[in-house]
Design a protein around this motif. Structure first.
Motif, PDB file in Angstrom:
ATOM      1  N   ILE A  51       0.793  -0.771   0.430  1.00  0.00           N
ATOM      2  CA  ILE A  51      -0.013  -0.159  -0.513  1.00  0.00           C
ATOM      3  C   ILE A  51      -0.001   1.392  -0.229  1.00  0.00           C
ATOM      4  N   VAL A  52       1.601   1.378   0.598  1.00  0.00           N
ATOM      5  CA  VAL A  52       3.013   2.390   0.985  1.00  0.00           C
ATOM      6  C   VAL A  52       3.088   2.624   0.089  1.00  0.00           C
ATOM      7  N   PHE A  53       4.118   1.465  -0.792  1.00  0.00           N
ATOM      8  CA  PHE A  53       4.844   2.331  -2.192  1.00  0.00           C
ATOM      9  C   PHE A  53       4.315   1.883  -3.156  1.00  0.00           C
ATOM     10  N   GLY A  54       2.739   1.436  -3.336  1.00  0.00           N
ATOM     11  CA  GLY A  54       1.812   1.987  -4.271  1.00  0.00           C
ATOM     12  C   GLY A  54       1.555   3.355  -4.432  1.00  0.00           C
ATOM     13  N   PHE A  55       1.584   4.144  -2.963  1.00  0.00           N
ATOM     14  CA  PHE A  55       0.802   5.367  -2.967  1.00  0.00           C
ATOM     15  C   PHE A  55       1.760   6.576  -3.374  1.00  0.00           C
ATOM     16  N   PHE A  56       3.887   5.645  -2.738  1.00  0.00           N
ATOM     17  CA  PHE A  56       4.386   6.367  -3.450  1.00  0.00           C
ATOM     18  C   PHE A  56       4.686   6.891  -5.300  1.00  0.00           C
ATOM     19  N   GLU A  57       4.138   5.518  -5.876  1.00  0.00           N
ATOM     20  CA  GLU A  57       4.286   5.723  -7.025  1.00  0.00           C
ATOM     21  C   GLU A  57       3.126   6.467  -7.906  1.00  0.00           C
ATOM     22  N   GLN A  58       1.822   6.152  -6.929  1.00  0.00           N
ATOM     23  CA  GLN A  58       1.045   7.175  -7.375  1.00  0.00           C
ATOM     24  C   GLN A  58       0.919   8.470  -6.756  1.00  0.00           C
ATOM     25  N   ALA A  59       1.574   9.352  -5.920  1.00  0.00           N
ATOM     26  CA  ALA A  59       1.815  10.559  -5.662  1.00  0.00           C
ATOM     27  C   ALA A  59       2.297  10.969  -6.830  1.00  0.00           C
ATOM     28  N   GLU A  60       3.859  10.404  -7.044  1.00  0.00           N
ATOM     29  CA  GLU A  60       4.784  10.871  -7.502  1.00  0.00           C
ATOM     30  C   GLU A  60       4.599  11.282  -8.950  1.00  0.00           C
ATOM     31  N   LEU A  85      -5.741  13.114  -3.963  1.00  0.00           N
ATOM     32  CA  LEU A  85      -4.128  12.826  -3.587  1.00  0.00           C
ATOM     33  C   LEU A  85      -4.368  13.022  -1.686  1.00  0.00           C
ATOM     34  N   LYS A  86      -5.562  13.696  -2.005  1.00  0.00           N
ATOM     35  CA  LYS A  86      -5.537  13.703  -0.779  1.00  0.00           C
ATOM     36  C   LYS A  86      -6.170  12.428   0.032  1.00  0.00           C
ATOM     37  N   GLY A  87      -7.535  12.104  -0.386  1.00  0.00           N
ATOM     38  CA  GLY A  87      -7.665  10.512   0.101  1.00  0.00           C
ATOM     39  C   GLY A  87      -6.511   9.322  -0.066  1.00  0.00           C
ATOM     40  N   SER A  88      -5.659   9.099  -0.583  1.00  0.00           N
ATOM     41  CA  SER A  88      -4.813   8.197  -0.850  1.00  0.00           C
ATOM     42  C   SER A  88      -3.836   8.216   0.505  1.00  0.00           C
ATOM     43  N   SER A  89      -3.620   9.798   0.603  1.00  0.00           N
ATOM     44  CA  SER A  89      -2.385  10.286   1.682  1.00  0.00           C
ATOM     45  C   SER A  89      -3.563  10.337   2.921  1.00  0.00           C
ATOM     46  N   GLU A 142       9.690  14.167   3.151  1.00  0.00           N
ATOM     47  CA  GLU A 142       9.802  13.777   4.272  1.00  0.00           C
ATOM     48  C   GLU A 142       9.377  12.456   5.002  1.00  0.00           C
ATOM     49  N   VAL A 143       7.598  12.505   4.301  1.00  0.00           N
ATOM     50  CA  VAL A 143       7.170  11.042   4.765  1.00  0.00           C
ATOM     51  C   VAL A 143       7.832   9.271   3.961  1.00  0.00           C
ATOM     52  N   GLU A 144       7.985  10.040   3.111  1.00  0.00           N
ATOM     53  CA  GLU A 144       9.161   9.172   2.078  1.00  0.00           C
ATOM     54  C   GLU A 144      10.010   8.451   3.045  1.00  0.00           C
ATOM     55  N   LYS A 145      10.966   9.358   3.147  1.00  0.00           N
ATOM     56  CA  LYS A 145      12.148   8.930   4.161  1.00  0.00           C
ATOM     57  C   LYS A 145      11.717   8.125   5.389  1.00  0.00           C
ATOM     58  N   VAL A 146      10.999   9.117   6.186  1.00  0.00           N
ATOM     59  CA  VAL A 146      10.944   8.341   7.180  1.00  0.00           C
ATOM     60  C   VAL A 146       9.673   6.490   6.791  1.00  0.00           C
ATOM     61  N   LEU A 147       9.245   6.583   5.542  1.00  0.00           N
ATOM     62  CA  LEU A 147       8.162   5.559   5.909  1.00  0.00           C
ATOM     63  C   LEU A 147       9.625   4.035   4.877  1.00  0.00           C
ATOM     64  N   LYS A 148      10.196   4.929   3.978  1.00  0.00           N
ATOM     65  CA  LYS A 148      11.027   4.105   3.676  1.00  0.00           C
ATOM     66  C   LYS A 148      12.567   3.194   4.360  1.00  0.00           C
ATOM     67  N   LYS A 149      12.648   4.529   5.619  1.00  0.00           N
ATOM     68  CA  LYS A 149      13.505   4.088   6.605  1.00  0.00           C
ATOM     69  C   LYS A 149      12.595   2.339   7.566  1.00  0.00           C
ATOM     70  N   PHE A 150      11.953   3.051   7.508  1.00  0.00           N
ATOM     71  CA  PHE A 150      10.864   1.828   8.290  1.00  0.00           C
ATOM     72  C   PHE A 150      10.664   0.845   7.766  1.00  0.00           C
TER      73      PHE A 150
END
Length: 153
Positions: A51-60, A85-89, A142-150
Motif C-alpha cells: 500500500i505504501v509503495f503503491g502510494f509513492f508511485e501514485q503520488a509521484e 491525492l488527499k484521499g490516498s494520503s 519527508e514522509v517518503e524518507k521516514v516510511l522507506k526507513k521504516f
C-alpha cells in the motif's frame, strides 16, 4: 536478522503500539497503525508495504500531472488531482500531505484555503497552488524518507 534491540523501548513509550518508531509529526501514528495491523507478518509487512509503495508511485505520478496542469493553468484538473491525492494520503495518515492536497483542491475550485469563501482571481489561485505544490512535494519527500526507513529496518 532485523535489529530489535531498540524496539522494546518504543513499545513502552506508545501505549498499545506495535513497536513503531517515531514517525514524526507528518504521519498520524494511529491511522498508520491501522494499516500495519492488517499485515499477517510483522517482519515481512507485505500488505502495508504494498500500500505504501503503491502510494509513492501514485503520488509521484500525480505530482507530474499537477505540474502539467499548472503549466496549462488548468484549475479544474488541479482541483481533481488534489482531491485524489488527499484521499490516498489520508488513508495512510499522512496529515501534512493531505492538508496541502486539500488546499490545492480548494484553490482549483476558485475558493480560499479552507474552501469556504470564493476567490475569483484565477491567477491568484494558480499562484497559491504553485506555492502549495512546492510545499507538498517537500512534505511528501519527508514522509517518503521516514516510511522507506521504516520498511528497510
Amino acid at each position: 536478522m532485523p535489529d530489535t534491540t531498540h524496539r522494546h523501548e518504543e513499545d513502552r513509550s506508545e501505549e498499545g503500539s506495535v513497536g513503531l518508531p517515531d514517525l514524526g509529526d507528518s504521519i498520524d501514528a494511529m491511522t498508520f497503525e491501522q494499516i500495519l495491523e492488517m499485515d499477517d507478518d510483522e517482519d515481512e509487512r507485505e500488505f502495508s508495504r504494498s500500500i505504501v509503495f503503491g502510494f509513492f508511485e501514485q503520488a509521484e505520478q500525480t505530482f507530474e500531472k499537477m505540474d502539467d496542469a499548472l503549466e496549462k493553468k488548468d484549475l479544474a484538473t488541479l482541483s481533481s488531482l488534489g482531491h485524489f491525492l488527499k484521499g490516498s494520503s489520508a488513508t495512510l495518515g499522512l496529515t501534512k500531505v493531505k492538508d496541502s492536497c486539500e488546499k490545492i483542491q480548494h484553490y482549483g475550485q476558485l475558493k480560499d484555503e479552507a474552501g469556504t469563501a470564493d476567490e475569483p482571481d484565477e491567477e491568484k489561485c494558480l499562484g497559491l497552488i504553485k506555492e502549495t505544490l512546492v510545499a507538498v512535494k517537500e512534505e511528501y519527500a519527508e514522509v517518503e524518507k521516514v516510511l522507506k526507513k521504516f520498511y528497510a529496518s
